[in-house]
Design a protein around this motif. Structure first.
Motif, PDB file in Angstrom:
ATOM      1  N   ARG A  51       0.836  -1.209   0.000  1.00 11.48           N
ATOM      2  CA  ARG A  51       0.000   0.000   0.000  1.00 11.48           C
ATOM      3  C   ARG A  51       0.874   1.265   0.000  1.00 11.48           C
ATOM      4  NH1 ARG A  51      -2.100   1.949   4.418  1.00 11.48           N
ATOM      5  NH2 ARG A  51      -1.753   0.006   5.532  1.00 11.48           N
ATOM      6  N   GLU A  52       1.879   1.270   0.880  1.00 14.62           N
ATOM      7  CA  GLU A  52       2.748   2.444   1.010  1.00 14.62           C
ATOM      8  C   GLU A  52       3.488   2.745  -0.301  1.00 14.62           C
ATOM      9  OE1 GLU A  52       2.414  -0.047   2.960  1.00 14.62           O
ATOM     10  OE2 GLU A  52       2.520   0.458   5.078  1.00 14.62           O
ATOM     11  N   ALA A  53       3.790   1.714  -1.063  1.00 14.83           N
ATOM     12  CA  ALA A  53       4.542   1.921  -2.303  1.00 14.83           C
ATOM     13  C   ALA A  53       3.617   2.078  -3.513  1.00 14.83           C
ATOM     14  CB  ALA A  53       5.481   0.743  -2.521  1.00 14.83           C
ATOM     15  N   GLY A  54       2.315   2.052  -3.283  1.00 16.17           N
ATOM     16  CA  GLY A  54       1.369   2.233  -4.386  1.00 16.17           C
ATOM     17  C   GLY A  54       1.189   0.987  -5.225  1.00 16.17           C
ATOM     18  N   LEU A  55       1.420  -0.168  -4.605  1.00 20.04           N
ATOM     19  CA  LEU A  55       1.235  -1.433  -5.336  1.00 20.04           C
ATOM     20  C   LEU A  55      -0.112  -2.055  -4.965  1.00 20.04           C
ATOM     21  CD1 LEU A  55       4.628  -3.319  -4.776  1.00 20.04           C
ATOM     22  CD2 LEU A  55       3.672  -2.685  -6.994  1.00 20.04           C
ATOM     23  N   PRO A  56      -0.746  -2.758  -5.876  1.00 21.22           N
ATOM     24  CA  PRO A  56      -1.948  -3.500  -5.484  1.00 21.22           C
ATOM     25  C   PRO A  56      -1.603  -4.530  -4.403  1.00 21.22           C
ATOM     26  CG  PRO A  56      -1.664  -3.500  -7.868  1.00 21.22           C
ATOM     27  CD  PRO A  56      -0.422  -2.894  -7.285  1.00 21.22           C
ATOM     28  N   GLU A  57      -2.555  -4.795  -3.547  1.00 18.44           N
ATOM     29  CA  GLU A  57      -2.358  -5.797  -2.485  1.00 18.44           C
ATOM     30  C   GLU A  57      -1.913  -7.121  -3.102  1.00 18.44           C
ATOM     31  OE1 GLU A  57      -1.956  -5.855   1.050  1.00 18.44           O
ATOM     32  OE2 GLU A  57      -2.489  -3.841   0.387  1.00 18.44           O
TER      33      GLU A  57
ATOM     34  N   ASP B 257      18.746   4.941 -23.578  1.00 13.10           N
ATOM     35  CA  ASP B 257      17.957   5.458 -22.471  1.00 13.10           C
ATOM     36  C   ASP B 257      17.103   4.344 -21.888  1.00 13.10           C
ATOM     37  OD1 ASP B 257      15.089   7.641 -22.478  1.00 13.10           O
ATOM     38  OD2 ASP B 257      16.282   6.885 -20.839  1.00 13.10           O
ATOM     39  N   SER B 258      17.049   4.295 -20.592  1.00 12.14           N
ATOM     40  CA  SER B 258      16.325   3.182 -19.970  1.00 12.14           C
ATOM     41  C   SER B 258      14.847   3.497 -19.747  1.00 12.14           C
ATOM     42  CB  SER B 258      16.948   2.884 -18.613  1.00 12.14           C
ATOM     43  OG  SER B 258      16.767   4.000 -17.783  1.00 12.14           O
ATOM     44  N   SER B 259      14.446   4.707 -20.033  1.00  8.87           N
ATOM     45  CA  SER B 259      13.114   5.097 -19.580  1.00  8.87           C
ATOM     46  C   SER B 259      11.988   4.250 -20.168  1.00  8.87           C
ATOM     47  CB  SER B 259      12.869   6.565 -19.900  1.00  8.87           C
ATOM     48  OG  SER B 259      13.123   6.761 -21.264  1.00  8.87           O
ATOM     49  N   GLY B 260      12.196   3.779 -21.398  1.00 12.65           N
ATOM     50  CA  GLY B 260      11.102   3.017 -21.992  1.00 12.65           C
ATOM     51  C   GLY B 260      11.210   1.527 -21.738  1.00 12.65           C
ATOM     52  N   GLY B 261      12.274   1.087 -21.101  1.00  8.46           N
ATOM     53  CA  GLY B 261      12.530  -0.346 -21.019  1.00  8.46           C
ATOM     54  C   GLY B 261      11.955  -0.990 -19.777  1.00  8.46           C
ATOM     55  N   ASN B 262      12.699  -1.958 -19.288  1.00  7.08           N
ATOM     56  CA  ASN B 262      12.202  -2.740 -18.156  1.00  7.08           C
ATOM     57  C   ASN B 262      12.841  -2.335 -16.841  1.00  7.08           C
ATOM     58  OD1 ASN B 262      10.413  -4.414 -19.522  1.00  7.08           O
ATOM     59  ND2 ASN B 262      12.123  -5.565 -20.352  1.00  7.08           N
ATOM     60  N   ASN B 263      13.186  -1.061 -16.720  1.00  2.00           N
ATOM     61  CA  ASN B 263      13.804  -0.568 -15.487  1.00  2.00           C
ATOM     62  C   ASN B 263      15.169  -1.149 -15.241  1.00  2.00           C
ATOM     63  OD1 ASN B 263      11.590   0.937 -14.786  1.00  2.00           O
ATOM     64  ND2 ASN B 263      10.655  -0.752 -13.650  1.00  2.00           N
ATOM     65  N   PHE B 264      15.829  -1.625 -16.274  1.00  2.00           N
ATOM     66  CA  PHE B 264      17.084  -2.316 -16.014  1.00  2.00           C
ATOM     67  C   PHE B 264      18.180  -1.356 -15.556  1.00  2.00           C
ATOM     68  CE2 PHE B 264      15.215  -5.760 -18.670  1.00  2.00           C
ATOM     69  CZ  PHE B 264      15.095  -6.644 -17.612  1.00  2.00           C
ATOM     70  N   GLU B 265      18.108  -0.073 -16.002  1.00  2.00           N
ATOM     71  CA  GLU B 265      19.093   0.890 -15.501  1.00  2.00           C
ATOM     72  C   GLU B 265      18.958   1.032 -13.993  1.00  2.00           C
ATOM     73  OE1 GLU B 265      21.827   2.428 -16.491  1.00  2.00           O
ATOM     74  OE2 GLU B 265      21.514   1.326 -18.347  1.00  2.00           O
ATOM     75  N   GLU B 266      17.701   1.107 -13.563  1.00  2.00           N
ATOM     76  CA  GLU B 266      17.439   1.260 -12.134  1.00  2.00           C
ATOM     77  C   GLU B 266      17.912   0.013 -11.376  1.00  2.00           C
ATOM     78  OE1 GLU B 266      13.439   2.262  -9.723  1.00  2.00           O
ATOM     79  OE2 GLU B 266      13.605   3.009 -11.768  1.00  2.00           O
ATOM     80  N   ILE B 267      17.572  -1.136 -11.941  1.00  2.00           N
ATOM     81  CA  ILE B 267      17.971  -2.392 -11.298  1.00  2.00           C
ATOM     82  C   ILE B 267      19.497  -2.460 -11.243  1.00  2.00           C
ATOM     83  CG2 ILE B 267      17.936  -4.917 -11.515  1.00  2.00           C
ATOM     84  CD1 ILE B 267      15.149  -4.547 -12.880  1.00  2.00           C
TER      85      ILE B 267
ATOM     86  N   LEU C 249       4.768  -0.524 -12.248  1.00  2.00           N
ATOM     87  CA  LEU C 249       4.607  -1.381 -11.067  1.00  2.00           C
ATOM     88  C   LEU C 249       5.945  -1.983 -10.636  1.00  2.00           C
ATOM     89  CD1 LEU C 249       1.223  -3.299 -11.613  1.00  2.00           C
ATOM     90  CD2 LEU C 249       1.685  -1.251 -10.245  1.00  2.00           C
ATOM     91  N   THR C 250       6.814  -2.254 -11.625  1.00  2.00           N
ATOM     92  CA  THR C 250       8.135  -2.789 -11.277  1.00  2.00           C
ATOM     93  C   THR C 250       8.909  -1.753 -10.466  1.00  2.00           C
ATOM     94  OG1 THR C 250       8.128  -4.069 -13.307  1.00  2.00           O
ATOM     95  CG2 THR C 250      10.235  -3.841 -12.202  1.00  2.00           C
ATOM     96  N   ARG C 251       8.814  -0.488 -10.889  1.00  2.00           N
ATOM     97  CA  ARG C 251       9.466   0.590 -10.134  1.00  2.00           C
ATOM     98  C   ARG C 251       8.931   0.616  -8.695  1.00  2.00           C
ATOM     99  NH1 ARG C 251      10.951   3.671 -14.365  1.00  2.00           N
ATOM    100  NH2 ARG C 251       8.848   3.888 -15.136  1.00  2.00           N
ATOM    101  N   ARG C 252       7.618   0.518  -8.574  1.00  2.00           N
ATOM    102  CA  ARG C 252       7.016   0.556  -7.231  1.00  2.00           C
ATOM    103  C   ARG C 252       7.418  -0.665  -6.412  1.00  2.00           C
ATOM    104  NH1 ARG C 252       0.867   2.582  -8.679  1.00  2.00           N
ATOM    105  NH2 ARG C 252       1.543   4.245 -10.053  1.00  2.00           N
ATOM    106  N   PHE C 253       7.543  -1.796  -7.103  1.00  2.00           N
ATOM    107  CA  PHE C 253       7.959  -3.017  -6.410  1.00  2.00           C
ATOM    108  C   PHE C 253       9.345  -2.814  -5.783  1.00  2.00           C
ATOM    109  CE2 PHE C 253      10.421  -6.902  -6.395  1.00  2.00           C
ATOM    110  CZ  PHE C 253       9.610  -7.758  -5.671  1.00  2.00           C
ATOM    111  N   PHE C 254      10.255  -2.215  -6.569  1.00  2.00           N
ATOM    112  CA  PHE C 254      11.600  -1.984  -6.026  1.00  2.00           C
ATOM    113  C   PHE C 254      11.567  -0.947  -4.905  1.00  2.00           C
ATOM    114  CE2 PHE C 254      13.027  -4.331  -9.724  1.00  2.00           C
ATOM    115  CZ  PHE C 254      14.037  -5.110  -9.155  1.00  2.00           C
ATOM    116  N   ARG C 255      10.633   0.014  -5.030  1.00  2.00           N
ATOM    117  CA  ARG C 255      10.483   1.000  -3.945  1.00  2.00           C
ATOM    118  C   ARG C 255      10.030   0.272  -2.669  1.00  2.00           C
ATOM    119  NH1 ARG C 255       6.240   4.944  -5.458  1.00  2.00           N
ATOM    120  NH2 ARG C 255       7.533   5.250  -7.288  1.00  2.00           N
ATOM    121  N   ALA C 256       9.044  -0.601  -2.821  1.00  2.00           N
ATOM    122  CA  ALA C 256       8.537  -1.355  -1.658  1.00  2.00           C
ATOM    123  C   ALA C 256       9.650  -2.196  -1.055  1.00  2.00           C
ATOM    124  CB  ALA C 256       7.374  -2.249  -2.089  1.00  2.00           C
TER     125      ALA C 256
END
Ligand code: UDP
Length: 505
Positions: free
Chosen positions: A66-72, A192-202, A86-93
């Motif tokens: 909930r805190e990270a904005g992910l569905p239960e 640029d990673s912005s359109g991909g699968n968040n791999f830059e972030e990962i 949602l992947t971004r939020r998952f990593f935030r959580a």
């Protein structure tokens, strides 16, 4: 009395991290250590059955959906992977677990002597430092991938490539390994990673997690990739290959009747019994891991390829593959008048959901594996001595394909040109763009026929298949020897434990 070491294991909440790290926990517990595995309530339910030692406890921590904005209920990467947001939020959580984990470590009795986390769990660094606990990294990919991606990041080949399909060589390695930009995950691509699968972030998370660890454990074995292990050691200092960890749990491997597989649905029981009736090495097993999302069109082509191969098969269709196209796929599979399952009855088994992969692969009837080339699956295929049809989809899976085909010589490419692109959710609406080209049934059939040795009666083809099979069997033997007493991985586990004891002095 000697001090009993207490290991705290912290995986990223993804099957390909939880499964091998839990296997390693089983192995440490068998050596007399006490092991605590951090998990979340839903992951605990799914994975608890693979714990086989009273010296292991799991510690479920609430996942802050909930805190990270992910569905239960989105507690595992496999529930969010087709959505970059949602992947971004998952990593935030996942990052938000730092505070509760710090509290937990402060309260844990006995205090952990050592923390082992998988890549992308960067937030563990601070709690480990606060409590002065030595921290080690558990790599879930091969030294080959790690080193090739490092060499590529030092070169400018991919930036210089004029098109996505231009080939360039990985420099300074003993094998001739060619990539195209389209095959590189966003982690090593300069794009640029912005359109991909968040791999830059990962990638950032991975880098941070690697900083200041006391050493690196790799789920691999020295004999499989010795040049790359030594190269990776030169770059990173203390590295111990301690795998294949799936082999270390002899009681989870299939022993003929499937009796050790806990919580299996009855269809799985049926499928293992079915395997008993098949000829040795005659069955092809097709499974695409925990994260790949496959469109309805592609699912049908896979099925048609399996059907046309004429080999007996077990085919796993993930529940999530079907989410957006469940009705269409189900209708195609199960229609009463000439549906897929009716046509292949007696020769093919379709598992919807989760299969006991290690058990199936290690059954003597299985001779080939259609795989998405995730590292765990790759290694499990190696351990089982099967030939592989390689079908990489994203992340470092193209590295693994090249390793299987060009380095080990135990695979045949189905022929995929580039990483799947989930950023537009193409797989959800089946509106495939150029990045998500459908592989047609005849290519699936041809690749299967090559690995199963049923391609043609031509002598040349039979010899090539026989050579691949011999190589696969030889590697499986080497894998077993590595984890047996006195083997390279066995000794590396002792050296790792020695290092932990040394840190505590
Ligand atoms: N797996 C399984 N049953 C399935 C699908 C996957 O047991 O139906 C296991 C497989 O044995 C492996 C892991 O899930 O241990 C998948 O990890 P891998 O690195 O191969 O791929 P990923 O899921 O990360 O794409």
């Amino acid at each position: 009395m000697a001090h009993q070491l207490h290991f705290l294991l912290v995986p990223l909440m993804s099957q390909s991290h939880i499964i091998p790290l839990t296997d390693f926990g089983n192995l440490l517990a068998r050596q007399g250590a006490f092991v605590s595995i951090v998990t979340t309530p839903l992951n605990d339910v799914t994975h608890k059955s693979s714990i086989r030692n009273h010296n292991i406890q799991t510690i479920p921590i609430e996942f802050p959906c909930r805190e990270a904005g992910l569905p239960e209920g989105c507690e595992n990467l496999d529930t969010v992977i087709n959505s970059p947001e949602l992947t971004r939020r998952f990593f935030r959580a996942s990052q938000m677990l730092e505070a509760p984990l710090e509290k937990l470590i402060g309260e844990l009795e006995p205090k952990p002597d050592c923390i082992i986390s998988t890549t992308a769990v960067s937030w563990i660094k601070k709690p480990a430092e606060k409590f002065n606990i030595p921290r080690y990294l558990f790599e879930t990919i091969s030294c080959f991938s790690l080193l090739c991606s490092h060499k590529l990041s030092l070169s400018s080949f991919q930036e210089d490539a004029v098109s996505d399909s231009e080939k360039f060589l990985v420099p300074d390695i003993p094998h001739r390994i060619e990539f195209t930009k389209a095959q590189l995950p966003k982690t090593t691509s300069s794009e640029d990673s912005s359109g991909g699968n968040n791999f830059e972030e990962i990638k950032d998370h991975v880098k941070q997690a690697r900083d200041s660890v006391k050493g690196i454990l790799v789920n691999s074995f020295h004999e499989l990739e010795h040049w790359y292990v030594e190269g990776y050691k030169r770059e990173n200092g203390k590295v111990w290959c301690i795998g294949p960890v799936s082999l270390c749990n002899t009681d989870t491997s299939f022993s003929g009747g499937g009796k050790n597989i806990i919580n299996k649905p009855s269809s799985v029981d049926d499928c293992l019994t079915w395997l008993d009736q098949m000829k040795p090495n005659s069955v092809i097993y097709a499974c695409f891991g925990s994260l790949c999302r496959i469109s309805a069109d592609q699912i049908k082509e896979i099925g048609l390829g399996l059907e046309a191969s004429n080999s007996p098969f077990i085919w796993v269709i993930r529940k999530y593959d079907q989410d957006s196209c469940a009705a269409e796929v189900e209708e195609w599979l199960a229609a009463e008048d000439g549906g897929f399952e009716e046509r292949v009855r007696g020769r093919g088994v379709v598992i919807r959901g989760w299969a006991p992969q290690v058990a199936i692969l290690s059954h003597r009837s299985v001779g080939g594996f259609v795989t998405h080339c995730g590292w765990n699956s790759t290694l499990e295929g190696v351990c089982a001595g099967v030939q592989m049809v390689t079908w990489p989809m994203f992340a470092e899976q193209f590295y693994n394909e090249k390793f299987i085909v060009d380095v080990l010589g135990i695979g045949v490419r189905v022929g995929v040109d580039g990483c799947l692109d989930y950023s537009n959710n193409n797989n959800n609406n089946n509106n495939n763009n150029n990045n998500n080209m459908v592989v047609t049934w005849d290519r699936v059939k041809n690749a299967i026929k090559k690995v199963m040795g049923t391609e043609s009666e031509e002598e040349g083809n039979i010899i090539i298949t026989k050579k691949r099979r011999e190589k696969a069997e030889e590697l499986a033997k080497m894998a077993r020897e590595a984890v047996e007493e006195g083997g390279s991985s066995f000794l590396n586990v002792s050296m790792f434990i020695g290092d932990v004891l040394h840190q505590l002095q």
